[in-house]
Enzyme design. Structure first.
Site, PDB file in Angstrom:
ATOM      1  N   HIS A   1       0.830  -1.210   0.000  1.00  0.00           N
ATOM      2  CA  HIS A   1       0.000   0.000   0.000  1.00  0.00           C
ATOM      3  C   HIS A   1       0.867   1.263   0.000  1.00  0.00           C
ATOM      4  O   HIS A   1       0.571   2.229  -0.719  1.00  0.00           O
ATOM      5  CB  HIS A   1      -0.927   0.007   1.220  1.00  0.00           C
ATOM      6  CG  HIS A   1      -2.165  -0.804   1.057  1.00  0.00           C
ATOM      7  ND1 HIS A   1      -2.144  -2.177   0.922  1.00  0.00           N
ATOM      8  CD2 HIS A   1      -3.482  -0.431   0.998  1.00  0.00           C
ATOM      9  CE1 HIS A   1      -3.386  -2.619   0.799  1.00  0.00           C
ATOM     10  NE2 HIS A   1      -4.216  -1.587   0.834  1.00  0.00           N
TER      11      HIS A   1
ATOM     12  N   HIS B   1       1.679  -3.782   9.171  1.00  0.00           N
ATOM     13  CA  HIS B   1       3.059  -3.658   8.710  1.00  0.00           C
ATOM     14  C   HIS B   1       3.945  -3.103   9.815  1.00  0.00           C
ATOM     15  O   HIS B   1       3.475  -2.393  10.712  1.00  0.00           O
ATOM     16  CB  HIS B   1       3.153  -2.724   7.492  1.00  0.00           C
ATOM     17  CG  HIS B   1       2.808  -3.375   6.202  1.00  0.00           C
ATOM     18  ND1 HIS B   1       3.571  -4.366   5.617  1.00  0.00           N
ATOM     19  CD2 HIS B   1       1.758  -3.178   5.363  1.00  0.00           C
ATOM     20  CE1 HIS B   1       3.018  -4.756   4.484  1.00  0.00           C
ATOM     21  NE2 HIS B   1       1.909  -4.054   4.305  1.00  0.00           N
TER      22      HIS B   1
END
Length: 251
Positions: free
Chosen positions: A158, A207
């Site tokens: 992303h 993440h």
């Protein structure tokens, strides 16, 4: 080597360096800056990958950064960042490809612009997946994850896609409307979105911090390389066309 030859060689080198630092033209300062950016981003990505593999240096602080985020979560911010994180998703990237092709095409060519945007975003996705398989880093533990995610963690897809898509959009806007205020606004907006998307990936627990930084660096290198190549090709094509026109005009 004679003194005359040394002097001539020195003049050639100085002339070449001066050309590389000339603000105007695709082969001048813009190309030099692009090469420096690609080299710096590539070096940084390599250093991050080594840190992740060995779990030292910056990667050693990933758990602490995630723990701090978890401790400072709030309901309203969580809801907002669940929406923000989708700005770096694949579907949003595809939407931006269409927006760029229809609204701000290069030289009036919508198909060419769409193909280049697809190359930037698609290439970024392919590189991200390749590095993910190479590093094979697990994601943060499930209790810290408050959003769905699958696959390996490094680098953040992303975050990388946000850099590729929004930086490309800012670049096209700057070429279409070469006004300082427009360019600054476009790049500032792109930078803000990129930072928010990266922050959302860390905040939502899908993440690590180094994953986000790695995604930024990978996409920066690839995106810069693509648009630098476009600039070079456009400049070379224009120069060749001018030479041909001059040759035709001669009696």
């Amino acid at each position: 080597m004679s003194p005359r030859q040394q002097t001539a060689g020195s003049m050639v080198v100085r002339s070449w360096l001066a050309a590389r630092l000339t603000p105007g033209g695709a082969l001048g300062l813009p190309l030099t800056v692009s090469f420096l950016m690609i080299a710096a981003a590539g070096w940084g990505l390599g250093e991050l990958a080594d840190s992740v593999r060995e779990n030292d240096d910056l990667a050693a602080g990933d758990a602490g950064a995630t723990a701090w985020m978890v401790a400072h979560r709030t309901g309203w911010l969580t809801a907002a960042l669940r929406v923000v994180t989708d700005l770096g998703g694949v579907w949003m990237a595809l939407a931006l490809v269409a927006v760029a092709a229809l609204g701000i095409p290069l030289s009036g060519s919508r198909w060419r612009t769409a193909a280049l945007m697809a190359l930037v975003t698609g290439g970024t996705s392919a590189l991200v997946n390749g590095v993910k398989l190479l590093i094979a880093r697990p994601r943060p533990t499930l209790p810290e994850m408050i959003s769905t995610a699958s696959g390996f963690s490094f680098p953040s897809g992303h975050s990388a896609q946000a850099v590729a898509a929004y930086a490309s959009l800012a670049y096209l806007i700057g070429r279409r409307w070469p006004v300082p205020a427009v360019r600054v606004s476009a790049w500032a907006g792109a930078g803000l979105v990129v930072l928010l998307v990266g922050f959302s990936r860390l905040y939502l627990g899908v993440h690590w911090l180094t994953d986000v930084l790695g995604g930024y660096l990978l996409a920066a290198a690839w995106t810069t390389a693509v648009w630098a190549a476009v600039r070079l090709a456009t400049s070379s094509g224009g120069a060749a066309s001018r030479r041909q026109d001059q040759g035709t005009a001669e009696p």
